[in-house]
Design a protein around this motif. Sequence first.
Motif, PDB file in Angstrom:
ATOM      1  N   ALA A   1      35.912  49.293  48.040  1.00 42.27           N
ATOM      2  CA  ALA A   1      35.578  48.718  46.734  1.00 42.27           C
ATOM      3  C   ALA A   1      36.438  47.498  46.403  1.00 42.27           C
ATOM      4  O   ALA A   1      36.283  46.897  45.346  1.00 42.27           O
ATOM      5  CB  ALA A   1      35.738  49.776  45.653  1.00 42.27           C
ATOM      6  N   VAL A   2      37.340  47.134  47.332  1.00 44.50           N
ATOM      7  CA  VAL A   2      38.283  46.056  47.046  1.00 44.50           C
ATOM      8  C   VAL A   2      37.567  44.732  46.790  1.00 44.50           C
ATOM      9  O   VAL A   2      37.857  44.023  45.823  1.00 44.50           O
ATOM     10  CB  VAL A   2      39.296  45.917  48.203  1.00 44.50           C
ATOM     11  CG1 VAL A   2      40.054  44.603  48.106  1.00 44.50           C
ATOM     12  CG2 VAL A   2      40.256  47.082  48.194  1.00 44.50           C
ATOM     13  N   GLU A   3      36.577  44.448  47.630  1.00 46.28           N
ATOM     14  CA  GLU A   3      35.880  43.176  47.506  1.00 46.28           C
ATOM     15  C   GLU A   3      35.221  43.036  46.134  1.00 46.28           C
ATOM     16  O   GLU A   3      35.313  41.998  45.480  1.00 46.28           O
ATOM     17  CB  GLU A   3      34.819  43.057  48.608  1.00 46.28           C
ATOM     18  CG  GLU A   3      34.652  41.637  49.130  1.00 46.28           C
ATOM     19  CD  GLU A   3      33.859  41.641  50.423  1.00 46.28           C
ATOM     20  OE1 GLU A   3      32.779  41.049  50.434  1.00 46.28           O
ATOM     21  OE2 GLU A   3      34.310  42.264  51.403  1.00 46.28           O
ATOM     22  N   ALA A   4      34.576  44.144  45.725  1.00 47.36           N
ATOM     23  CA  ALA A   4      33.914  44.137  44.426  1.00 47.36           C
ATOM     24  C   ALA A   4      34.939  43.981  43.304  1.00 47.36           C
ATOM     25  O   ALA A   4      34.711  43.274  42.326  1.00 47.36           O
ATOM     26  CB  ALA A   4      33.121  45.439  44.242  1.00 47.36           C
ATOM     27  N   ALA A   5      36.090  44.624  43.482  1.00 44.70           N
ATOM     28  CA  ALA A   5      37.134  44.549  42.464  1.00 44.70           C
ATOM     29  C   ALA A   5      37.663  43.119  42.325  1.00 44.70           C
ATOM     30  O   ALA A   5      37.934  42.642  41.220  1.00 44.70           O
ATOM     31  CB  ALA A   5      38.270  45.502  42.816  1.00 44.70           C
ATOM     32  N   VAL A   6      37.785  42.429  43.465  1.00 48.14           N
ATOM     33  CA  VAL A   6      38.243  41.036  43.427  1.00 48.14           C
ATOM     34  C   VAL A   6      37.199  40.188  42.716  1.00 48.14           C
ATOM     35  O   VAL A   6      37.523  39.356  41.865  1.00 48.14           O
ATOM     36  CB  VAL A   6      38.509  40.504  44.853  1.00 48.14           C
ATOM     37  CG1 VAL A   6      38.815  39.012  44.822  1.00 48.14           C
ATOM     38  CG2 VAL A   6      39.646  41.268  45.494  1.00 48.14           C
ATOM     39  N   ALA A   7      35.934  40.444  43.049  1.00 50.74           N
ATOM     40  CA  ALA A   7      34.864  39.668  42.426  1.00 50.74           C
ATOM     41  C   ALA A   7      34.833  39.902  40.923  1.00 50.74           C
ATOM     42  O   ALA A   7      34.548  38.991  40.144  1.00 50.74           O
ATOM     43  CB  ALA A   7      33.519  40.032  43.061  1.00 50.74           C
ATOM     44  N   ALA A   8      35.136  41.145  40.509  1.00 47.49           N
ATOM     45  CA  ALA A   8      35.105  41.481  39.082  1.00 47.49           C
ATOM     46  C   ALA A   8      36.379  41.052  38.365  1.00 47.49           C
ATOM     47  O   ALA A   8      36.495  41.195  37.157  1.00 47.49           O
ATOM     48  CB  ALA A   8      34.893  42.990  38.919  1.00 47.49           C
ATOM     49  N   GLY A   9      37.357  40.550  39.117  1.00 45.08           N
ATOM     50  CA  GLY A   9      38.584  40.067  38.500  1.00 45.08           C
ATOM     51  C   GLY A   9      39.613  41.153  38.256  1.00 45.08           C
ATOM     52  O   GLY A   9      40.633  40.925  37.620  1.00 45.08           O
ATOM     53  N   GLU A  10      39.329  42.399  38.755  1.00 43.94           N
ATOM     54  CA  GLU A  10      40.300  43.477  38.541  1.00 43.94           C
ATOM     55  C   GLU A  10      41.497  43.347  39.479  1.00 43.94           C
ATOM     56  O   GLU A  10      42.575  43.854  39.204  1.00 43.94           O
ATOM     57  CB  GLU A  10      39.628  44.840  38.757  1.00 43.94           C
ATOM     58  CG  GLU A  10      38.585  45.144  37.689  1.00 43.94           C
ATOM     59  CD  GLU A  10      37.616  46.236  38.116  1.00 43.94           C
ATOM     60  OE1 GLU A  10      37.952  46.999  39.047  1.00 43.94           O
ATOM     61  OE2 GLU A  10      36.530  46.306  37.532  1.00 43.94           O
ATOM     62  N   LEU A  11      41.285  42.705  40.604  1.00 43.75           N
ATOM     63  CA  LEU A  11      42.369  42.456  41.550  1.00 43.75           C
ATOM     64  C   LEU A  11      42.407  40.959  41.830  1.00 43.75           C
ATOM     65  O   LEU A  11      41.372  40.310  41.876  1.00 43.75           O
ATOM     66  CB  LEU A  11      42.115  43.197  42.863  1.00 43.75           C
ATOM     67  CG  LEU A  11      42.395  44.706  42.913  1.00 43.75           C
ATOM     68  CD1 LEU A  11      41.884  45.272  44.214  1.00 43.75           C
ATOM     69  CD2 LEU A  11      43.865  44.981  42.737  1.00 43.75           C
ATOM     70  N   THR A  12      43.572  40.427  42.041  1.00 45.61           N
ATOM     71  CA  THR A  12      43.646  39.010  42.381  1.00 45.61           C
ATOM     72  C   THR A  12      43.671  38.867  43.901  1.00 45.61           C
ATOM     73  O   THR A  12      44.130  39.776  44.609  1.00 45.61           O
ATOM     74  CB  THR A  12      44.934  38.367  41.810  1.00 45.61           C
ATOM     75  OG1 THR A  12      46.037  39.050  42.399  1.00 45.61           O
ATOM     76  CG2 THR A  12      44.988  38.480  40.299  1.00 45.61           C
TER      77      THR A  12
ATOM     78  N   ARG B   1      46.027  51.617  50.150  1.00 45.99           N
ATOM     79  CA  ARG B   1      45.451  52.106  48.898  1.00 45.99           C
ATOM     80  C   ARG B   1      46.503  52.084  47.786  1.00 45.99           C
ATOM     81  O   ARG B   1      46.233  51.645  46.675  1.00 45.99           O
ATOM     82  CB  ARG B   1      44.909  53.527  49.090  1.00 45.99           C
ATOM     83  CG  ARG B   1      43.494  53.581  49.619  1.00 45.99           C
ATOM     84  CD  ARG B   1      42.880  54.961  49.388  1.00 45.99           C
ATOM     85  NE  ARG B   1      43.566  56.008  50.142  1.00 45.99           N
ATOM     86  CZ  ARG B   1      43.258  56.319  51.402  1.00 45.99           C
ATOM     87  NH1 ARG B   1      42.282  55.672  52.025  1.00 45.99           N
ATOM     88  NH2 ARG B   1      43.911  57.267  52.029  1.00 45.99           N
ATOM     89  N   ALA B   2      47.697  52.555  48.137  1.00 44.19           N
ATOM     90  CA  ALA B   2      48.763  52.602  47.142  1.00 44.19           C
ATOM     91  C   ALA B   2      49.132  51.195  46.672  1.00 44.19           C
ATOM     92  O   ALA B   2      49.298  50.939  45.484  1.00 44.19           O
ATOM     93  CB  ALA B   2      49.976  53.309  47.737  1.00 44.19           C
ATOM     94  N   ALA B   3      49.198  50.259  47.642  1.00 42.21           N
ATOM     95  CA  ALA B   3      49.598  48.893  47.303  1.00 42.21           C
ATOM     96  C   ALA B   3      48.592  48.232  46.372  1.00 42.21           C
ATOM     97  O   ALA B   3      48.953  47.453  45.493  1.00 42.21           O
ATOM     98  CB  ALA B   3      49.756  48.070  48.575  1.00 42.21           C
ATOM     99  N   LEU B   4      47.309  48.559  46.569  1.00 40.54           N
ATOM    100  CA  LEU B   4      46.281  47.926  45.761  1.00 40.54           C
ATOM    101  C   LEU B   4      45.932  48.743  44.529  1.00 40.54           C
ATOM    102  O   LEU B   4      45.234  48.269  43.635  1.00 40.54           O
ATOM    103  CB  LEU B   4      45.016  47.715  46.600  1.00 40.54           C
ATOM    104  CG  LEU B   4      45.107  46.591  47.638  1.00 40.54           C
ATOM    105  CD1 LEU B   4      43.961  46.676  48.602  1.00 40.54           C
ATOM    106  CD2 LEU B   4      45.136  45.241  46.941  1.00 40.54           C
ATOM    107  N   GLY B   5      46.379  49.994  44.513  1.00 38.79           N
ATOM    108  CA  GLY B   5      46.083  50.841  43.377  1.00 38.79           C
ATOM    109  C   GLY B   5      44.611  51.222  43.287  1.00 38.79           C
ATOM    110  O   GLY B   5      44.052  51.326  42.202  1.00 38.79           O
ATOM    111  N   VAL B   6      43.948  51.384  44.429  1.00 40.43           N
ATOM    112  CA  VAL B   6      42.542  51.806  44.409  1.00 40.43           C
ATOM    113  C   VAL B   6      42.403  53.089  45.231  1.00 40.43           C
ATOM    114  O   VAL B   6      43.234  53.392  46.083  1.00 40.43           O
ATOM    115  CB  VAL B   6      41.603  50.728  45.001  1.00 40.43           C
ATOM    116  CG1 VAL B   6      41.524  49.522  44.104  1.00 40.43           C
ATOM    117  CG2 VAL B   6      42.052  50.359  46.402  1.00 40.43           C
ATOM    118  N   ASP B   7      41.321  53.853  44.928  1.00 45.16           N
ATOM    119  CA  ASP B   7      41.079  55.079  45.680  1.00 45.16           C
ATOM    120  C   ASP B   7      40.217  54.802  46.909  1.00 45.16           C
ATOM    121  O   ASP B   7      40.253  55.536  47.889  1.00 45.16           O
ATOM    122  CB  ASP B   7      40.365  56.109  44.794  1.00 45.16           C
ATOM    123  CG  ASP B   7      41.288  56.575  43.686  1.00 45.16           C
ATOM    124  OD1 ASP B   7      42.519  56.502  43.896  1.00 45.16           O
ATOM    125  OD2 ASP B   7      40.783  56.978  42.623  1.00 45.16           O
TER     126      ASP B   7
END
Lengths: 253, 537
Positions: free
Chosen positions: B291-302, B281-287
Amino acid sequence: MTTKSTAETDEIIICRDVHKWYGDFEALRGVSLTVKRGEVIVIIGPSGSGKSTFIRTINRLEEHQQGEIIVDGITLSHDIRNIAEIRREVGMVFQQFNLFPHLTVLENIMLAPMNVRKWPRPKAEERARHWLARVGIPEQADKYPGQLSGGQQQRVAIARTLCMEPLILMFDEPTSALDPEMIKEVLDVMRDLATSGYTVLAVTHEMGFARTVADRVIFMDGGLIVEQNTPTEFFANPQNERTRQFLSQILSH
Amino acid sequence: MTDIAPDAGGRPPSIPFWRDSRVLGVLAQIAFFTLVVAGLVGLGRNVAGNMGRLGENQLLCRDGSSNFRCAFDFLRLDAQFEIAETVIAYDPSDSYGRALLAGALNTAKVGFFGIILATILGTATGIARLSSNWLIRTIARWYVDLIRNTPLLLQLFFLFFGVILLLPSIRQAAQPFGLPIFLSQRGINLPGVALMPSFTLWLALIGVGLLAAGVVWWLLGRRERRLGRDTRRSLWALLMLLLFAVPGWFVAAAAGAGNQGFVVAADAGIATPADVAARARAALGVDDLSAVEAAVAAGELTPEQVEAATVTLCTVEGAPAEANAAAWLRRAAVPYDVERAPGPNEAIRAYLDGDCRLLVLSRAALTAAAVPNSAIVPLPETPLRLDVPRIEGLNFVGGLKLSPNFAAILIGLVIYTGAFIAEIVRAGILSVPRGQSEAARALGLSEGQRLRLVVLPQALRVIIPPLTSQYLNLVKNSSLAIAVGYPDLWSTAYTTLNQSGRAIQVFLLVMGAYLSFSLVISFFLNWYNRRIALVER
């Protein structure tokens, strides 16, 4: 729960203008009949007159399309709860016995009390043995129906019906499939029951039974009740031409 | 006519032998026996003659001589052909005998699952055909008519080439209804159940529970007879079993808590498995890691960020620890990757080489390895772990895997045989006289009770004999597996025949094998049929 407006009255079966069609053929053309508690009624008539069909509408083995049937205060309708309730009160004995061949005599009798009335097995077994003794064959409890004679099978069928503790007993030509020497043993059981307080509706050709046991004899023809009377009057003094014709045919031999 | 009438002396009339039914009966048997023996002798001579003509190598013994006794010695030779999927371990350097055994077991596998699934499908369809619902009835009728009236081989080809091979590629595997079932060109992947080491303890506790349930059943039975009233002993027995099974699950899990673990660097600050998720969680900066997959799809995470946060495990191929760790990481939604080594030493070396962040092994192996500068973190376990298939590279890993060929032959046979079984079930139900249903209804039994207690037990007697033939048909039809490339008995036998040239021996073996399958099935069903036969007289 169902309203039991007439439950405490004397009239246990009320049929008003019952009609039944098989396709275009009208098997029942407006049958009305009221049966009192404890009354023994014998229905006679030529084959195809609708007498079997009529008693089978009372426990919904056949569906009537018009008219009203009330059994012990419960109106027969498409409501499956009403149908189930009526079937618990109405026992039926068939021409072909219809015992379950894969179950022993005892299991045949216990099946419905255990599954419908939810009796525990020990109680069901005790009652089953009681009724088996009442119809006179307690020693056959562990045999299979295929090992019994026709008369014995029919007596088991009667015990099976009685074990459900019905208020009303219906017999649909119970002796017609039996060899002559076995008819008596079944009639004796029926006579015993008719005189012990059950309401009985019997379709039969046994005129001796009708004469001695019935409170009322009903003659049906062409899907209608043609004539009804006490047995003495009915056989001595039939009013209708068709009744006279029928009686002369069956009593002449 | 005169010779039939008693003669003047009152002796029984003499009958000429050609009209005597007793003599004719014996003569017919003698004639038939002679024909059969002649046929067998002719066949045997033909086989022997052909063997002789095919050459001495047909009957080659290991010492180089040639003898009929050695007709089957070729089974010890190296098979030298691949079998794509086997139940037992098999290698091309194994013998022809083992290749044939692998094929026979593949046939048994198709037969076993095919019979179970076809019975379920057929029974459901048979009952559906008698349904009062027009739509259900009509669909069932169309299915039966369509399948029964087209050739099985055609259906298999269609299923294989027209359906399974046209499924999406593995990356776009179809997931019906969002279930963890994956349909792709590579076949069907289903979730499985992985057994953990503590499963044995749980099983033992269930065994104790069964024993206790039996004792309760017996005691209450005695009480029932004494008091003459129902004590609901099935309920109490079940309760007794659950009393052991449910707490047993947790007891076994607690006892197995130290069975498995993973190794991390001592300075990494990871003391429990939950810390791994916290780090991710810390490495990706998400709680929320889900939600990581959605964040990647939305371009918030590479994808590169996710790649960097992915936890790599080093473990041994097929170790229960992998399924355990994977199940745990999946629930925590931590992105992970697995490096599998053939043995614990290789896994440890891979970890020391820095190939992975975690070394996941059994506790005993980890302790023995004593990896320097590291801490062992215990990995909690439950007796069973859900094993969900997931894509790794170009393949699915984990869960149950049906190859496209196996899926084609299994599904094809189930659909085909199911249609026939449906008709048998329907006929069986219709064979029960109407009066039985009327009596059941008149006694007040509900429709379900009528079917279960009165109609089906009687229908079963009519259903079993033709059902036996359908089961046999299913097993025999499984020899069409060669058409969809599934290595069943006939497929491996055919290769064996081509390579070894022992046509007669291979045919004898294959026929014998199918015959034994059929006899086993017939034996069981005949036994069952006798057990439920009606008693009359």
